[in-house]
Scaffold this active site. Structure first.
Site, PDB file in Angstrom:
ATOM      1  N   ASN A   1       0.842  -1.196   0.000  1.00  0.00           N
ATOM      2  CA  ASN A   1       0.000   0.000   0.000  1.00  0.00           C
ATOM      3  C   ASN A   1       0.879   1.249   0.000  1.00  0.00           C
ATOM      4  O   ASN A   1       1.965   1.272   0.580  1.00  0.00           O
ATOM      5  CB  ASN A   1      -0.995  -0.001   1.167  1.00  0.00           C
ATOM      6  CG  ASN A   1      -0.359  -0.272   2.517  1.00  0.00           C
ATOM      7  OD1 ASN A   1       0.641  -0.979   2.611  1.00  0.00           O
ATOM      8  ND2 ASN A   1      -0.933   0.282   3.559  1.00  0.00           N
ATOM      9  N   ILE A   2       0.411   2.272  -0.694  1.00  0.00           N
ATOM     10  CA  ILE A   2       1.151   3.520  -0.830  1.00  0.00           C
ATOM     11  C   ILE A   2       0.204   4.667  -0.482  1.00  0.00           C
ATOM     12  O   ILE A   2      -0.667   5.026  -1.279  1.00  0.00           O
ATOM     13  CB  ILE A   2       1.712   3.674  -2.265  1.00  0.00           C
ATOM     14  CG1 ILE A   2       2.599   2.466  -2.607  1.00  0.00           C
ATOM     15  CG2 ILE A   2       2.494   4.982  -2.382  1.00  0.00           C
ATOM     16  CD1 ILE A   2       3.088   2.436  -4.038  1.00  0.00           C
ATOM     17  N   GLU A   3       0.372   5.197   0.730  1.00  0.00           N
ATOM     18  CA  GLU A   3      -0.521   6.257   1.195  1.00  0.00           C
ATOM     19  C   GLU A   3      -0.017   7.623   0.759  1.00  0.00           C
ATOM     20  O   GLU A   3       1.113   7.766   0.292  1.00  0.00           O
ATOM     21  CB  GLU A   3      -0.638   6.181   2.723  1.00  0.00           C
ATOM     22  CG  GLU A   3      -1.305   4.896   3.184  1.00  0.00           C
ATOM     23  CD  GLU A   3      -1.381   4.773   4.692  1.00  0.00           C
ATOM     24  OE1 GLU A   3      -0.750   5.580   5.406  1.00  0.00           O
ATOM     25  OE2 GLU A   3      -2.075   3.856   5.156  1.00  0.00           O
TER      26      GLU A   3
ATOM     27  N   GLU B   1      -2.923  -4.331  -3.365  1.00  0.00           N
ATOM     28  CA  GLU B   1      -3.327  -5.166  -4.495  1.00  0.00           C
ATOM     29  C   GLU B   1      -3.152  -4.468  -5.842  1.00  0.00           C
ATOM     30  O   GLU B   1      -2.601  -5.058  -6.777  1.00  0.00           O
ATOM     31  CB  GLU B   1      -4.777  -5.645  -4.306  1.00  0.00           C
ATOM     32  CG  GLU B   1      -4.972  -6.538  -3.087  1.00  0.00           C
ATOM     33  CD  GLU B   1      -5.351  -5.783  -1.818  1.00  0.00           C
ATOM     34  OE1 GLU B   1      -4.949  -4.609  -1.670  1.00  0.00           O
ATOM     35  OE2 GLU B   1      -6.050  -6.358  -0.975  1.00  0.00           O
TER      36      GLU B   1
ATOM     37  N   CYS C   1     -10.226  -4.981   0.073  1.00  0.00           N
ATOM     38  CA  CYS C   1     -11.392  -4.097   0.185  1.00  0.00           C
ATOM     39  C   CYS C   1     -12.275  -4.255  -1.056  1.00  0.00           C
ATOM     40  O   CYS C   1     -11.891  -4.891  -2.033  1.00  0.00           O
ATOM     41  CB  CYS C   1     -10.934  -2.646   0.368  1.00  0.00           C
ATOM     42  SG  CYS C   1     -10.316  -1.867  -1.140  1.00  0.00           S
TER      43      CYS C   1
ATOM     44  N   CYS D   1     -10.750  -3.182  -4.380  1.00  0.00           N
ATOM     45  CA  CYS D   1      -9.703  -4.103  -4.831  1.00  0.00           C
ATOM     46  C   CYS D   1     -10.295  -5.397  -5.367  1.00  0.00           C
ATOM     47  O   CYS D   1      -9.738  -5.992  -6.294  1.00  0.00           O
ATOM     48  CB  CYS D   1      -8.726  -4.400  -3.698  1.00  0.00           C
ATOM     49  SG  CYS D   1      -7.553  -3.049  -3.443  1.00  0.00           S
TER      50      CYS D   1
HETATM   51 ZN   LIG Z   1      -8.083  -2.218  -1.439  1.00  0.00          ZN
END
Ligand SMILES: [Zn+2]
Length: 129
Positions: free
Chosen positions: A41-43, A54, A85, A88
């Protein structure tokens, strides 16, 4: 699932950019070319601009020249198992079959195995697919 996919997902989690949620997630895809593609994940400071692990893995797969997810592992160190989620699920579905296996993992290994159809039943699809 062979152990390398789990190890790849766990290794990818270390690359997460999650300074806001402190919730690193890793994902690994085995594609039809036999290669493993990973993502984290890249916030972003502007919250809606961040994204999940994903789609990062899907991007790596596409840019590697593959198009089909054979199997996929997802891991989050802070959850016993981390289901993708809703958004995704749709993104994965684009490159998966109904029977494609998705492994939900914790730090020790696979905790639950689900098919794409179980994760996203009655999914949006067209005759084109
Ligand atoms: Zn997701």
């Amino acid at each position: 699932m062979s152990h390398d996919l789990f190890e790849a997902a766990r290794g990818a989690m270390a690359f997460a950019h999650a300074p806001y949620s402190k919730f690193p997630v890793g994902a690994a895809i085995r594609a039809e070319d036999g290669k493993v593609y990973t993502g984290a994940n890249i916030e972003n400071l502007s919250f809606p601009q961040g994204w999940c692990a994903e789609p990062t893995a899907i991007s790596a797969m596409i840019m590697g020249g593959a198009k089909k997810i054979v199997e996929m592992a997802v891991i989050a160190e802070k959850l016993a198992l981390c289901p993708p989620c809703g958004g995704c699920r749709q993104k994965i579905s684009e490159f998966a079959s109904k029977g494609t296996k998705i492994y939900l993992c914790d730090e020790t290994g696979v905790k639950k195995t689900m098919t794409m159809d179980e994760l996203l039943p009655f999914s949006f699809e067209t005759e084109l697919g």
